[in-house]
Design a protein around this motif. Structure first.
Motif, PDB file in Angstrom:
ATOM      1  N   THR A 170      40.818  46.769   9.884  1.00  9.53           N
ATOM      2  CA  THR A 170      40.848  46.150  11.215  1.00  9.53           C
ATOM      3  C   THR A 170      40.580  47.198  12.293  1.00  9.53           C
ATOM      4  O   THR A 170      40.956  48.366  12.150  1.00  9.53           O
ATOM      5  CB  THR A 170      42.196  45.466  11.502  1.00  9.53           C
ATOM      6  N   ARG A 172      41.341  47.585  16.267  1.00 13.16           N
ATOM      7  CA  ARG A 172      42.226  46.936  17.233  1.00 13.16           C
ATOM      8  C   ARG A 172      42.185  47.608  18.602  1.00 13.16           C
ATOM      9  O   ARG A 172      42.015  48.815  18.710  1.00 13.16           O
ATOM     10  CB  ARG A 172      43.684  47.012  16.764  1.00 13.16           C
ATOM     11  N   LEU A 190      39.057  42.987  15.648  1.00 20.61           N
ATOM     12  CA  LEU A 190      38.142  42.548  14.594  1.00 20.61           C
ATOM     13  C   LEU A 190      38.690  42.935  13.227  1.00 20.61           C
ATOM     14  O   LEU A 190      39.250  44.023  13.058  1.00 20.61           O
ATOM     15  CB  LEU A 190      36.766  43.186  14.812  1.00 20.61           C
ATOM     16  N   TRP A 253      39.162  37.709  12.780  1.00 17.82           N
ATOM     17  CA  TRP A 253      39.871  38.282  13.921  1.00 17.82           C
ATOM     18  C   TRP A 253      41.322  38.534  13.538  1.00 17.82           C
ATOM     19  O   TRP A 253      41.855  37.928  12.609  1.00 17.82           O
ATOM     20  CB  TRP A 253      39.780  37.393  15.151  1.00 17.82           C
ATOM     21  N   THR A 254      41.947  39.460  14.257  1.00 17.70           N
ATOM     22  CA  THR A 254      43.326  39.832  13.970  1.00 17.70           C
ATOM     23  C   THR A 254      44.152  39.861  15.251  1.00 17.70           C
ATOM     24  O   THR A 254      43.624  40.084  16.345  1.00 17.70           O
ATOM     25  CB  THR A 254      43.398  41.215  13.284  1.00 17.70           C
TER      26      THR A 254
END
Length: 299
Positions: A170, A172, A190, A253-254
């Protein structure tokens, strides 16, 4: 009288000295000595760390065979009806994992902004589903039976699908609030996951044609009608397709939140919760929830 004047002068001198001493107290000047300072830690700079965690994944295999059957049944009247079947199940999987992170903080007073890359290897986070379903499709759209005829497609679909999440990376952006040794934060960005995916589908069935045939006969000079119901069957050739792909990359997405605590020097510990939603992987819908604990060092 002389003694009274001497006492008054001495009292005035002592009062002036005490006032001068009080004016030197930092609290009256709006500040604190070093030992009483409430200033936050300096979180600004690069940092690295490692982590362990627990992850759970919800995997929806319901329409995992959809694009397979769409291809096999393309340009047929049964393509659209069969594509709507939710053949397989929704499963839940759990696993442990470990990873590392690296990032950069930018601090403005008590606000801390940052960017971070976070990698996690997941140990056997996988699931699979197998099922078979039969349905009767009557006069589907696009079918044009002859007048008085009813077409029924008796179809059976058998399928299976499997998915394994190997690791996740990820990227961030995050924002936190420095409160002494504590740094609560939220983040979003992402996600990229590496997965193995496999699926297969088989479609079998037949076409049932129902119609009535009426005949007339003359019996004793009287016309007698006789209607006979007919049902004809036409076998359809079974068709199958299988697809497997290893190291398939899926984006998503995160988002999540966490807390860091400065232990000593520049060593800190953290705990966080993260949610990841991936785009469809071979018609399989995947999302993850993770809890992690880690330790890091700020340069």
């Amino acid at each position: 009288m002389r003694r009274f004047l001497l006492a008054a002068v001495m009292f005035g001198a002592m009062s002036g000295a005490q006032a001068a001493d009080l004016s030197d107290l930092p609290i009256l000047r709006g500040s604190f000595p070093g030992g009483l300072s409430t200033a936050s830690r300096n979180w600004d700079g690069w940092y690295v760390g490692g982590q362990v965690g627990y992850s759970s994944a919800d995997i929806d295999f319901g329409h995992a065979t959809k694009t397979l059957t769409n291809f096999m049944l393309r340009n047929t009247v049964i393509q659209e009806p069969i594509s709507q079947w939710a053949l397989l199940s929704k499963n839940h999987a759990q696993a442990t994992g470990f990873g590392a992170f690296v990032g950069r903080n930018y601090q403005w007073e008590d606000l801390v902004f940052g960017v971070e890359a976070n990698y996690n290897y997941v140990n056997s986070l996988s699931s699979s589903s197998t099922n078979s379903m039969s349905r009767a499709i009557v006069n589907p759209s696009g079918d044009n039976p002859r007048a008085g005829h009813t077409h029924t497609y008796n179809m059976t679909q058998t399928g299976n699908a499997a998915l394994q999440i190997k690791d996740v990376l990820t990227f961030r952006g995050r924002v936190g609030w420095a409160a002494g040794n504590f740094l609560p934060y939220v983040f979003g960005g992402l996600a990229v996951g590496r997965m193995d995916a496999a699926r297969s589908a088989t479609v079998t069935g037949n076409l049932q044609d129902d119609y009535d045939v009426t005949t007339s006969n003359i019996v004793g000079g009287i016309a007698v009608s006789n209607t006979v119901h007919h049902r004809d069957f036409y076998g359809l050739t079974p068709i199958s397709q299988t697809e497997e792909r290893t190291n398939n990359f899926a984006v998503g997405w995160t988002g999540g939140l966490g807390m860091e605590y400065m232990l000593w020097g520049n060593v800190f510990m953290r705990g966080e919760w993260e949610y990841i939603k991936f785009v469809s992987v071979k018609d399989m819908v995947v999302n993850m929830n993770s809890l992690r604990a880690g330790i890091g060092y700020k340069f």
